[in-house]
Design a protein around this motif. Structure first.
Motif, PDB file in Angstrom:
ATOM      1  N   PHE A   1      13.797  -4.042   4.929  1.00 37.00           N
ATOM      2  CA  PHE A   1      13.294  -4.994   3.935  1.00 37.00           C
ATOM      3  C   PHE A   1      14.291  -6.110   3.692  1.00 37.00           C
ATOM      4  CE2 PHE A   1       9.737  -2.394   2.940  1.00 37.00           C
ATOM      5  CZ  PHE A   1       8.866  -3.192   2.236  1.00 37.00           C
ATOM      6  N   ALA A   2      15.573  -5.771   3.593  1.00 37.60           N
ATOM      7  CA  ALA A   2      16.591  -6.795   3.345  1.00 37.60           C
ATOM      8  C   ALA A   2      16.624  -7.806   4.486  1.00 37.60           C
ATOM      9  CB  ALA A   2      17.954  -6.143   3.170  1.00 37.60           C
ATOM     10  N   GLY A   3      16.588  -7.321   5.717  1.00 39.18           N
ATOM     11  CA  GLY A   3      16.600  -8.228   6.859  1.00 39.18           C
ATOM     12  C   GLY A   3      15.367  -9.097   6.937  1.00 39.18           C
ATOM     13  N   ALA A   4      14.200  -8.498   6.714  1.00 41.79           N
ATOM     14  CA  ALA A   4      12.956  -9.258   6.808  1.00 41.79           C
ATOM     15  C   ALA A   4      12.827 -10.290   5.689  1.00 41.79           C
ATOM     16  CB  ALA A   4      11.763  -8.308   6.776  1.00 41.79           C
ATOM     17  N   TYR A   5      13.184  -9.908   4.474  1.00 40.81           N
ATOM     18  CA  TYR A   5      13.056 -10.857   3.360  1.00 40.81           C
ATOM     19  C   TYR A   5      14.107 -11.969   3.453  1.00 40.81           C
ATOM     20  CZ  TYR A   5       9.286  -8.552   0.936  1.00 40.81           C
ATOM     21  OH  TYR A   5       8.052  -8.066   0.607  1.00 40.81           O
ATOM     22  N   LEU A   6      15.265 -11.667   4.020  1.00 44.14           N
ATOM     23  CA  LEU A   6      16.252 -12.711   4.256  1.00 44.14           C
ATOM     24  C   LEU A   6      15.746 -13.692   5.316  1.00 44.14           C
ATOM     25  CD1 LEU A   6      19.126 -13.739   3.638  1.00 44.14           C
ATOM     26  CD2 LEU A   6      19.881 -12.360   5.572  1.00 44.14           C
ATOM     27  N   LEU A   7      15.158 -13.172   6.377  1.00 41.43           N
ATOM     28  CA  LEU A   7      14.627 -14.047   7.431  1.00 41.43           C
ATOM     29  C   LEU A   7      13.440 -14.874   6.953  1.00 41.43           C
ATOM     30  CD1 LEU A   7      14.893 -11.816  10.620  1.00 41.43           C
ATOM     31  CD2 LEU A   7      16.182 -13.872  10.061  1.00 41.43           C
ATOM     32  N   ILE A   8      12.584 -14.317   6.107  1.00 40.24           N
ATOM     33  CA  ILE A   8      11.454 -15.104   5.609  1.00 40.24           C
ATOM     34  C   ILE A   8      11.943 -16.184   4.658  1.00 40.24           C
ATOM     35  CG2 ILE A   8      10.780 -13.645   3.662  1.00 40.24           C
ATOM     36  CD1 ILE A   8       8.332 -15.385   5.967  1.00 40.24           C
ATOM     37  N   ALA A   9      13.042 -15.945   3.951  1.00 42.10           N
ATOM     38  CA  ALA A   9      13.615 -16.994   3.107  1.00 42.10           C
ATOM     39  C   ALA A   9      14.182 -18.124   3.961  1.00 42.10           C
ATOM     40  CB  ALA A   9      14.707 -16.413   2.208  1.00 42.10           C
TER      41      ALA A   9
ATOM     42  N   MET B   1      11.468  -3.068  10.907  1.00 43.53           N
ATOM     43  CA  MET B   1      11.294  -1.616  10.813  1.00 43.53           C
ATOM     44  C   MET B   1      11.418  -0.965  12.188  1.00 43.53           C
ATOM     45  SD  MET B   1       8.270  -1.375   7.946  1.00 43.53           S
ATOM     46  CE  MET B   1       7.995   0.373   8.131  1.00 43.53           C
ATOM     47  N   ASP B   2      10.947  -1.656  13.209  1.00 40.49           N
ATOM     48  CA  ASP B   2      11.100  -1.142  14.563  1.00 40.49           C
ATOM     49  C   ASP B   2      12.569  -1.155  14.977  1.00 40.49           C
ATOM     50  OD1 ASP B   2      10.240  -0.167  17.075  1.00 40.49           O
ATOM     51  OD2 ASP B   2      10.360  -2.195  17.896  1.00 40.49           O
ATOM     52  N   ILE B   3      13.283  -2.214  14.635  1.00 42.96           N
ATOM     53  CA  ILE B   3      14.716  -2.289  14.944  1.00 42.96           C
ATOM     54  C   ILE B   3      15.481  -1.194  14.197  1.00 42.96           C
ATOM     55  CG2 ILE B   3      16.775  -3.728  14.623  1.00 42.96           C
ATOM     56  CD1 ILE B   3      14.943  -6.146  15.222  1.00 42.96           C
ATOM     57  N   ALA B   4      15.052  -0.883  12.983  1.00 36.57           N
ATOM     58  CA  ALA B   4      15.707   0.173  12.199  1.00 36.57           C
ATOM     59  C   ALA B   4      15.377   1.571  12.720  1.00 36.57           C
ATOM     60  CB  ALA B   4      15.302   0.061  10.730  1.00 36.57           C
ATOM     61  N   GLY B   5      14.496   1.664  13.694  1.00 34.96           N
ATOM     62  CA  GLY B   5      14.168   2.950  14.292  1.00 34.96           C
ATOM     63  C   GLY B   5      13.126   3.745  13.537  1.00 34.96           C
ATOM     64  N   LEU B   6      12.369   3.095  12.677  1.00 32.33           N
ATOM     65  CA  LEU B   6      11.381   3.824  11.879  1.00 32.33           C
ATOM     66  C   LEU B   6      10.109   4.152  12.653  1.00 32.33           C
ATOM     67  CD1 LEU B   6      11.820   1.986   8.487  1.00 32.33           C
ATOM     68  CD2 LEU B   6      12.452   4.327   9.040  1.00 32.33           C
TER      69      LEU B   6
ATOM     70  N   TYR C   1       8.023 -13.422  -3.927  1.00 29.48           N
ATOM     71  CA  TYR C   1       8.987 -12.579  -3.219  1.00 29.48           C
ATOM     72  C   TYR C   1       9.227 -11.285  -3.979  1.00 29.48           C
ATOM     73  CZ  TYR C   1      10.778 -15.901   0.244  1.00 29.48           C
ATOM     74  OH  TYR C   1      10.917 -16.734   1.304  1.00 29.48           O
ATOM     75  N   LEU C   2       9.538 -11.425  -5.245  1.00 24.64           N
ATOM     76  CA  LEU C   2       9.861 -10.265  -6.060  1.00 24.64           C
ATOM     77  C   LEU C   2       8.669  -9.318  -6.179  1.00 24.64           C
ATOM     78  CD1 LEU C   2      11.918  -8.811  -7.848  1.00 24.64           C
ATOM     79  CD2 LEU C   2      11.039 -10.138  -9.764  1.00 24.64           C
ATOM     80  N   LEU C   3       7.515  -9.879  -6.442  1.00 27.45           N
ATOM     81  CA  LEU C   3       6.316  -9.054  -6.587  1.00 27.45           C
ATOM     82  C   LEU C   3       5.963  -8.362  -5.271  1.00 27.45           C
ATOM     83  CD1 LEU C   3       4.166  -8.220  -8.613  1.00 27.45           C
ATOM     84  CD2 LEU C   3       2.816 -10.168  -7.851  1.00 27.45           C
ATOM     85  N   SER C   4       6.104  -9.076  -4.167  1.00 23.82           N
ATOM     86  CA  SER C   4       5.829  -8.479  -2.863  1.00 23.82           C
ATOM     87  C   SER C   4       6.786  -7.329  -2.584  1.00 23.82           C
ATOM     88  CB  SER C   4       5.947  -9.548  -1.776  1.00 23.82           C
ATOM     89  OG  SER C   4       5.821  -8.970  -0.511  1.00 23.82           O
ATOM     90  N   PHE C   5       8.058  -7.524  -2.904  1.00 22.18           N
ATOM     91  CA  PHE C   5       9.033  -6.457  -2.692  1.00 22.18           C
ATOM     92  C   PHE C   5       8.740  -5.260  -3.587  1.00 22.18           C
ATOM     93  CE2 PHE C   5      13.007  -4.321  -3.684  1.00 22.18           C
ATOM     94  CZ  PHE C   5      13.447  -3.995  -2.413  1.00 22.18           C
ATOM     95  N   VAL C   6       8.445  -5.518  -4.857  1.00 27.05           N
ATOM     96  CA  VAL C   6       8.207  -4.434  -5.819  1.00 27.05           C
ATOM     97  C   VAL C   6       6.961  -3.627  -5.459  1.00 27.05           C
ATOM     98  CG1 VAL C   6       7.550  -4.009  -8.233  1.00 27.05           C
ATOM     99  CG2 VAL C   6       9.476  -5.491  -7.707  1.00 27.05           C
ATOM    100  N   VAL C   7       5.982  -4.271  -4.855  1.00 28.39           N
ATOM    101  CA  VAL C   7       4.760  -3.562  -4.470  1.00 28.39           C
ATOM    102  C   VAL C   7       4.911  -2.892  -3.104  1.00 28.39           C
ATOM    103  CG1 VAL C   7       2.336  -3.910  -3.841  1.00 28.39           C
ATOM    104  CG2 VAL C   7       3.250  -4.973  -5.889  1.00 28.39           C
ATOM    105  N   ALA C   8       5.453  -3.618  -2.125  1.00 30.18           N
ATOM    106  CA  ALA C   8       5.464  -3.126  -0.748  1.00 30.18           C
ATOM    107  C   ALA C   8       6.502  -2.032  -0.512  1.00 30.18           C
ATOM    108  CB  ALA C   8       5.696  -4.285   0.218  1.00 30.18           C
ATOM    109  N   PHE C   9       7.690  -2.163  -1.089  1.00 26.05           N
ATOM    110  CA  PHE C   9       8.740  -1.183  -0.797  1.00 26.05           C
ATOM    111  C   PHE C   9       8.366   0.238  -1.240  1.00 26.05           C
ATOM    112  CE2 PHE C   9      12.745   1.039  -1.516  1.00 26.05           C
ATOM    113  CZ  PHE C   9      13.319   0.906  -0.263  1.00 26.05           C
TER     114      PHE C   9
END
Length: 143
Positions: A90-98, A65-70, A114-122
């Motif tokens: 999110f795409a970059g972070a979840y790819l790296l955690i995989a 998120m910091d790299i994305a400038g948020l 993974y799916l539940l974390s994405f569905v809740v956090a995003f």
């Protein structure tokens, strides 16, 4: 403003980072609350604790998120741009955690986690950022 390592950081920005970290790390553990609504439990990892996986996911997502400038306090984003920047982070972070999960299999999150974390956090982070932008804009109008 709070001084951290000789840098002045606005207090609302610290709140935003802390809230984002709490949402992301908590999203890994949401699977344990599913029996309260009548759904089967989602086990986050095959190990006993999901703490290290949640910590790495939180760190990677905050960094992306910091790299994305948020976390640039001088920039204001519209809804679409905020959505795209957050989706990229999110795409970059979840790819790296995989990838990290394949390097250390004991810390791998399950697919459902993974799916539940994405569905809740995003959506939670998107709404948090929208409210932060709205409250910041109203505070700027008052000055």
């Amino acid at each position: 403003m709070v001084r951290i390592f000789r840098h002045y950081v606005p207090a609302p920005m610290l709140f935003l980072v802390g809230a984002a970290a709490a949402i992301v790390s908590g999203s890994v553990y949401v699977g344990h609350l599913l029996p309260l609504v009548g759904l089967p439990i989602v086990v986050a990892t095959w190990m006993e604790s999901a703490g290290p996986s949640a910590a790495v996911l939180t760190f990677l997502l905050l960094a992306s998120m910091d790299i994305a400038g948020l976390y640039d306090s001088r920039q204001r984003f519209g809804r679409r741009e905020l959505f795209l920047r957050l989706a990229g982070a999110f795409a970059g972070a979840y790819l790296l955690i995989a990838v990290f999960g394949y390097l250390l299999p004991g810390w791998r999150l399950s697919r459902q986690a993974y799916l539940l974390s994405f569905v809740v956090a995003f959506p939670s982070l998107y709404l948090l950022r929208l409210s932060y932008e709205h409250l910041g804009a109203s505070a700027r109008r008052q000055r």
